[in-house]
Motif scaffolding. Structure first.
Motif, short mmCIF file in Angstrom:
data_model
loop_
_atom_site.label_atom_id
_atom_site.label_comp_id
_atom_site.label_asym_id
_atom_site.label_seq_id
_atom_site.Cartn_x
_atom_site.Cartn_y
_atom_site.Cartn_z
N LYS A 298 0.81 -1.22 0.00
CA LYS A 298 0.00 0.00 0.00
C LYS A 298 0.84 1.27 0.00
N GLY A 299 2.06 1.19 0.50
CA GLY A 299 2.94 2.35 0.44
C GLY A 299 2.82 3.31 1.61
N SER A 300 1.91 3.05 2.52
CA SER A 300 1.77 3.89 3.71
C SER A 300 0.96 3.12 4.75
N PRO A 301 1.11 3.46 6.03
CA PRO A 301 0.29 2.81 7.06
C PRO A 301 -1.19 3.13 6.88
N GLU A 302 -2.03 2.47 7.65
CA GLU A 302 -3.46 2.73 7.62
C GLU A 302 -3.74 4.11 8.22
N PHE A 303 -4.97 4.58 8.09
CA PHE A 303 -5.29 5.98 8.41
C PHE A 303 -5.16 6.34 9.89
N THR A 304 -5.01 5.34 10.77
CA THR A 304 -4.86 5.63 12.19
C THR A 304 -3.41 5.88 12.61
N CYS A 305 -2.50 5.94 11.64
CA CYS A 305 -1.08 6.18 11.94
C CYS A 305 -0.90 7.49 12.70
N ALA A 306 -0.14 7.44 13.80
CA ALA A 306 0.12 8.64 14.61
C ALA A 306 1.53 9.17 14.42
N LYS A 307 2.25 8.66 13.42
CA LYS A 307 3.58 9.19 13.05
C LYS A 307 4.57 9.17 14.21
N CYS A 308 4.51 8.12 15.01
CA CYS A 308 5.38 8.03 16.19
C CYS A 308 6.82 7.70 15.82
N GLY A 309 7.03 7.06 14.66
CA GLY A 309 8.37 6.72 14.21
C GLY A 309 8.89 5.37 14.68
N GLU A 310 8.09 4.61 15.43
CA GLU A 310 8.54 3.30 15.90
C GLU A 310 8.86 2.37 14.73
N CYS A 311 8.06 2.43 13.68
CA CYS A 311 8.27 1.57 12.51
C CYS A 311 9.58 1.93 11.80
N ILE A 312 9.92 3.21 11.79
CA ILE A 312 11.16 3.65 11.14
C ILE A 312 12.37 3.07 11.86
N GLY A 313 12.30 3.05 13.19
CA GLY A 313 13.42 2.58 13.99
C GLY A 313 13.76 1.12 13.81
N VAL A 314 12.76 0.27 13.50
CA VAL A 314 13.02 -1.17 13.39
C VAL A 314 13.22 -1.65 11.96
N CYS A 315 13.02 -0.76 10.99
CA CYS A 315 13.12 -1.19 9.59
C CYS A 315 14.59 -1.28 9.18
N SER A 316 15.07 -2.50 9.01
CA SER A 316 16.48 -2.71 8.65
C SER A 316 16.77 -2.32 7.21
N GLU A 317 15.73 -2.21 6.39
CA GLU A 317 15.92 -1.87 4.98
C GLU A 317 15.82 -0.36 4.74
N LYS A 318 15.55 0.42 5.82
CA LYS A 318 15.38 1.88 5.70
C LYS A 318 14.32 2.22 4.65
#
Length: 388
Positions: free
Chosen positions: A303-323
């Motif tokens: 989908k290219g983006s989280p679902e509409f309830t995303c709060a932009k906390c950045g937790e997903c960015i921190g664990v993504c090993s592929e950046k």
């Protein structure tokens, strides 16, 4: 490096003026400024070293803010009325501090009747309705639902409890869609019930944070039932479920402001984007999302983006090993020309979406939190001085 230093200097100027200078260089204001600047500097340079690593400082800030807010809020209530209980006088005079959670509940009654159905002051108070609504409008147009992960003075309770356990004992990933549907249904019920009753129904019957702010006296059967409900919700959705699931369950399941912010988030400047070409489908981002905004299908269907309830906390960015995950401007073009001058390159660095979001979100967090921090630090200093 220039952009990070520039924004740190700018944040220092903002914090120093509005915290230290305005409060006549008191010890409490200096300590408060030092804390705010430590968090921002640490977050900035952690992100510089490793994309997404600044989230731990966001957590530290929000947890501390929740605790300090409640100390200051209760202290101010005791100073003003001598009790945490909501008195008849406070209700009739409209003296209750206005809470952002009430905003989606009062909008329709306000449009229809031109009256504020929440018993708060319109202006002239540290939590007046006009100022809170103005802040909400600014937040909606900038960081959107980033309010919930960076600015909300209640979110730190769930944030803190969700970090207590090392192991997730309740996996809600497969229930994300059902939880979102429940929140939207509950939100519709609250809005319609508030319109029908011309009152902030969630605040009267369901708000779990009455336990740590102010509450209605229990003097009859309805008030007893309301007390049982909000105490039960606090321990279930703010304490137990976050510990078991390592997620912010009140925020993502029943908070009407969170649901409303999800619906208005399309108006905001920033979004989280997933690069589907880089993504390897490991689902680490889905596992750590505290708001249940990344599903298995979100990744599998690219989908290219989280679902509409995303709060932009950045937790997903921190664990993504592929950046593969990062902040983007909603209006940003996928292909843009590279700047040709040094000045152009400097501006591009300063207005990098991740830097701009961090600066905007933290500025709002500072605006909301500094006064409560100073009050609480003053109380701590007074207690320490009295103990000597």
């Amino acid at each position: 490096m220039f952009a990070d230093i520039f924004l740190c200097v700018l944040m220092t100027a903002i914090v120093f003026f509005f915290t230290v200078a305005v409060n006549n260089f008191t010890l409490a204001s200096i300590l408060t400024a030092a804390f705010f600047l430590f968090i921002y500097f640490a977050m900035t340079f952690a992100e510089r070293k490793n994309k997404g690593s600044g989230v731990k400082y966001r957590r530290i800030y929000q947890i501390t803010f929740a605790l300090f807010f409640c100390v200051a809020f209760i202290g101010k209530l005791l100073d003003e009325r001598g009790s945490m209980a909501i008195t008849e006088t406070a209700m009739s005079n409209g003296e209750l501090p206005f809470c952002h959670i009430a905003i989606p509940q009062i909008l329709l009654p306000l449009v229809i009747t031109k009256n504020l159905v929440f018993p708060a002051r319109i202006s002239g108070h540290y939590a007046a309705a006009a100022s809170m609504i103005a802040i909400w409008l600014c937040v909606t147009l900038t960081i959107g639902r980033g309010w919930c992960s960076h600015v909300c003075f209640y979110g730190g309770w769930e944030e803190g409890f969700s970090r207590l356990g090392k192991k997730k004992r309740l996996n809600l990933l497969s229930k994300n869609k059902e939880i979102r549907n429940f929140q939207m249904g509950f939100f519709a019920f609250i809005v319609l019930a508030s319109l029908a009753e011309m009152a902030a129904i969630y605040c009267q019957w369901f708000c779990p944070f009455k336990l740590v702010t102010e509450y209605s006296p229990v003097n009859d059967i309805p008030s007893l039932i309301a007390a049982i409900i909000f105490i039960g919700i606090f321990f279930a959705f703010v304490v137990v479920l976050p510990i078991l699931s390592k997620r912010r369950t009140q925020c993502s399941a029943i908070c009407p402001f969170g649901a409303f912010a999800s619906l208005t988030d399309k108006l905001s400047m920033f979004k989280i984007q997933i690069d589907t070409e880089k993504c390897k489908g490991c689902l680490k981002c889905a596992a750590v999302c505290p708001f249940g905004a990344i599903d298995i299908t979100t990744i599998q269907q690219k989908k290219g983006s989280p679902e509409f309830t995303c709060a932009k906390c950045g937790e997903c960015i921190g664990v993504c090993s592929e950046k593969a995950i990062g902040y983007k401007f909603r209006f940003e073009k996928s292909c843009k020309p590279a700047p040709k001058t040094k000045f152009g390159k400097a501006l591009q660095e300063i207005f990098d979406p991740a830097r701009a979001f961090r600066f905007a979100a933290y500025t709002f967090a500072f605006i909301m939190g500094s006064g409560f921090f100073i009050y609480t630090v003053q109380k701590i200093i007074s207690l320490a001085g009295g103990a000597k």
